[in-house]
Write a protein that holds these residues in place. Structure first.
Motif, PDB file in Angstrom:
ATOM      1  N   ILE A  93      81.180  22.304  46.427  1.00  0.00           N
ATOM      2  CA  ILE A  93      81.536  23.367  44.659  1.00  0.00           C
ATOM      3  C   ILE A  93      81.810  22.223  43.746  1.00  0.00           C
ATOM      4  CG2 ILE A  93      82.909  24.586  43.440  1.00  0.00           C
ATOM      5  CD1 ILE A  93      83.292  26.135  46.682  1.00  0.00           C
ATOM      6  N   ASN A  94      82.937  20.657  43.849  1.00  0.00           N
ATOM      7  CA  ASN A  94      82.970  19.765  43.184  1.00  0.00           C
ATOM      8  C   ASN A  94      83.847  19.293  43.909  1.00  0.00           C
ATOM      9  OD1 ASN A  94      86.031  20.505  43.477  1.00  0.00           O
ATOM     10  ND2 ASN A  94      85.747  22.397  41.895  1.00  0.00           N
ATOM     11  N   ASP A  95      84.530  18.308  43.091  1.00  0.00           N
ATOM     12  CA  ASP A  95      84.295  17.066  43.901  1.00  0.00           C
ATOM     13  C   ASP A  95      85.620  16.810  44.553  1.00  0.00           C
ATOM     14  OD1 ASP A  95      82.348  15.662  42.357  1.00  0.00           O
ATOM     15  OD2 ASP A  95      84.296  14.601  40.852  1.00  0.00           O
ATOM     16  N   THR A  96      86.503  18.175  44.815  1.00  0.00           N
ATOM     17  CA  THR A  96      87.916  18.283  45.770  1.00  0.00           C
ATOM     18  C   THR A  96      87.039  19.550  46.244  1.00  0.00           C
ATOM     19  OG1 THR A  96      88.664  19.600  43.504  1.00  0.00           O
ATOM     20  CG2 THR A  96      89.222  17.388  43.801  1.00  0.00           C
ATOM     21  N   VAL A  97      86.620  20.266  46.098  1.00  0.00           N
ATOM     22  CA  VAL A  97      86.515  21.949  46.584  1.00  0.00           C
ATOM     23  C   VAL A  97      84.826  22.126  47.279  1.00  0.00           C
ATOM     24  CG1 VAL A  97      86.741  24.227  46.316  1.00  0.00           C
ATOM     25  CG2 VAL A  97      88.242  22.839  45.088  1.00  0.00           C
ATOM     26  N   ASN A  98      85.276  22.153  48.719  1.00  0.00           N
ATOM     27  CA  ASN A  98      84.031  21.944  49.414  1.00  0.00           C
ATOM     28  C   ASN A  98      83.957  23.611  50.245  1.00  0.00           C
ATOM     29  OD1 ASN A  98      82.233  19.879  49.638  1.00  0.00           O
ATOM     30  ND2 ASN A  98      84.702  19.492  49.954  1.00  0.00           N
ATOM     31  N   THR A  99      82.680  23.893  50.873  1.00  0.00           N
ATOM     32  CA  THR A  99      82.882  25.087  51.693  1.00  0.00           C
ATOM     33  C   THR A  99      81.620  25.272  52.848  1.00  0.00           C
ATOM     34  OG1 THR A  99      83.077  27.745  51.881  1.00  0.00           O
ATOM     35  CG2 THR A  99      81.423  26.940  50.339  1.00  0.00           C
ATOM     36  N   SER A 100      80.950  26.384  52.956  1.00  0.00           N
ATOM     37  CA  SER A 100      79.806  26.172  54.126  1.00  0.00           C
ATOM     38  C   SER A 100      78.596  27.902  53.870  1.00  0.00           C
ATOM     39  CB  SER A 100      80.991  25.772  55.357  1.00  0.00           C
ATOM     40  OG  SER A 100      81.775  27.052  55.791  1.00  0.00           O
TER      41      SER A 100
END
Length: 564
Positions: A194-201
């Motif tokens: 999502i951004n440099d610090t946030v991810n999902t799947s």
């Protein structure tokens, strides 16, 4: 307690109902299990210990029917009341699973965020350290396997150097090239940044016999309850069950690829724009590795997911062919709901008469508005059902309607007419019109009208959980900002454009729209602004491909306009 366990508890209670009659020797495993579950959920120590006895009875009498959720519930109760042998018996079994019935790995029972509290009593036993150490190893291997699967998913044939082509040659290559490879699996969990610090799947379910030489339709399914869900490191086959079981059934029948993104309250398709890019970007990612029919990409969802589907329709519909929603609230939360934008595509709504999320009288008013606009919009009303309609088996015919529509519907990438309203430059792209820029200090044209209607009744649940109608006085749509609008059409190399409260826009050109041997004329607000021939522009073509990977909507040139 594991989140999946809570979900399954609710699911069990809704579908089967936990009975209070006495258990006798002739009861089936499921009946005994349901009784044990109801006792377990009371929180009462005597009843929970009774639940353990019932589970043991069911396990002994029906050893081939033991389900993993029952084992999990036993481990929780046994841990709570320090029945260590029983707790470790079930935990050892669960932790040893490669994945459980929901697709969750066995190690998650030991390492997930709930385990610290759920199994705090077990930590005084040496067996916990053995389980914990093994779980750490299993978790590491699990994510290594996920990474390997993801790498395999994104493998393609080596592509030719696009810069080596001449412009027209490049256009024809992009229209026909196929660099896709077979896939080893049917289901994939794919990480998403999502951004440099946030991810999902997101989770992808392919047709059983996916072949890279064939083109496939895609349906993106958006989940609801975005305020209460969490971003995830990985997704599982639970996406294919419960609310989504009929999506899975008919996707498999019709060879449709399913995609399930995971959102939360901060990054989603409804509450704000921070996560609105997610679905188009996910679609672009899978276009790079799967043979997608660009004219057959669709969005559906339930509740907040349906509102998300509707929001893509009226804000950014270009990559999509059609939109669907179960129990939709047809409203944009992040700006104005410009209902005429629905004319760009289609929407099918499946509504119910007992829905607290959006009342039937409001859907009736919307149906009248859509009919007056001559929009490609349908509302199928199902009476006697609450907001969670997809939970019911009676929703299956609605899903069949949806997939029947997918089979016959195709996007027109070059519509003759575009009517588009916006209050945010981020939403200034619609098919062959792009980069629309607002100038709301200009005088609004008389034909630039915003549509709305009143809602006077809303359904809500009373203190005793009965559904009642309450009087309200609200508009269907909000308009927090000034808007601009464009109406554009083309025919026989002639473009006619009307604008209101705009300062700039771009017309994108495809050879399927015009005759390149003849001059193109562009009239803006009844004045001739362009009269010249156009040809293939390689840099524009490359930029188009890089931005969209859409081989059916390729722009070979573009004309930029500033409006006086």
């Amino acid at each position: 307690m594991k989140l999946i366990a809570i979900t399954l508890t609710v699911f069990c209670l809704v579908f089967f109902g936990c009975k209070n009659d006495n258990i006798n020797a002739n009861k089936s495993y499921k009946e005994i299990q349901e009784k044990a579950l109801s006792l377990s959920n009371t929180g009462d120590s005597i009843k929970q210990l009774e639940a353990l006895q019932l589970y043991e009875k069911a396990f002994n009498k029906f050893p081939d029917s033991i389900d993993e959720y029952s084992r999990y519930d036993v481990s929780l109760i046994a841990s709570k009341y320090k029945k260590f042998d029983l707790a470790f018996r079930e935990l050892k079994y669960l932790a040893g699973l490669y994945e459980d019935e929901e697709g969750y790995p066995g190690w998650s029972y030991i390492l997930d965020e709930y385990a610290e509290e759920d199994y705090k009593n077990l930590k005084q036993d040496k067996r916990w350290e053995v389980l914990y150490s093994k779980a750490l190893i299993d978790k590491k291997q699990f994510f290594e396997n996920l990474k390997a699967d993801e790498k395999e998913f994104f493998n393609t044939k080596k592509s030719k150097d696009l810069n080596a082509f001449e412009a027209e040659e490049l256009y024809h290559y992009l229209k026909t090239s196929n660099n896709y490879l077979p896939k080893k699996k049917q289901n994939y969990s794919i990480s998403f940044k999502i951004n440099d610090t946030v991810n999902t799947s997101y989770f992808i379910h392919l047709p059983k016999n996916y072949k890279p030489e064939n083109k496939y339709s895609v349906l993106v399914v958006l989940h609801g309850a975005v305020r209460g869900t969490s971003l995830s490191e990985y997704e599982t086959v639970s996406n294919l069950k419960y609310f989504n079981r009929f999506y899975t059934k008919y996707a498999d029948i019709n060879n449709v690829i399913l995609v399930f993104p995971k959102a939360d309250k901060n990054f989603n398709w409804m509450l704000n724009d921070a996560g609105f890019f997610m679905v188009p970007k996910i679609v672009k990612q899978i276009k790079a590795v799967l043979n997608i029919d660009n004219n057959k990409v669709f969005i559906s969802g339930h509740s907040n997911g349906a509102t998300g589907s509707f929001s893509y329709l009226v804000k950014q519909p270009s990559p999509f062919a059609g939109f669907y929603g179960f129990n939709t609230q047809p409203k944009v939360y992040t700006g104005g709901t410009f209902i005429q934008n629905v004319l760009a595509r289609s929407f099918i709504n499946f509504s119910t008469d007992q829905d607290y999320y959006y009342p039937p009288n409001a859907n009736d008013s919307l149906n009248v508005l859509m009919a007056n606009l001559k929009a490609d919009y349908k509302d199928y009303r199902y009476n006697g059902f609450p907001h969670w309609f997809p939970e019911f088996d009676e929703s299956e015919p609605a899903h069949k309607i949806l997939f029947d529509d997918i089979l016959k519907r195709k996007r027109n990438p070059f519509p003759k007419t575009i009517e588009w309203e916006l209050d945010d430059n981020a939403n200034g792209n619609i098919d062959w019109i792009s980069d629309i820029k607002l100038d709301t200090l200009k005088q609004k044209e008389s034909w630039h009208k915003t549509l709305n209607f009143e809602i006077n009744k809303w359904l809500k649940y009373s203190k005793n959980d009965s559904l009642i109608a309450v009087d309200v006085n609200k508009k269907a749509f909000d308009f927090p900002r000034q808007s601009g609008k464009i109406i554009a059409n083309y025919d026989n190399n002639k473009f006619e454009i009307k604008t209101s409260c705009l300062k700039a826009f771009t017309i994108n050109i495809s050879p399927e729209m015009i005759d390149l041997k003849k001059p193109v004329k562009v009239y803006i607000n009844n004045k001739l602004h362009f009269n010249d021939t156009l040809n293939f522009n390689k840099s524009i073509l490359l930029k188009t491909w890089e931005n969209t990977l859409d081989s059916n909507q390729l722009w070979i040139n573009a004309i930029n306009f500033e409006i006086d």
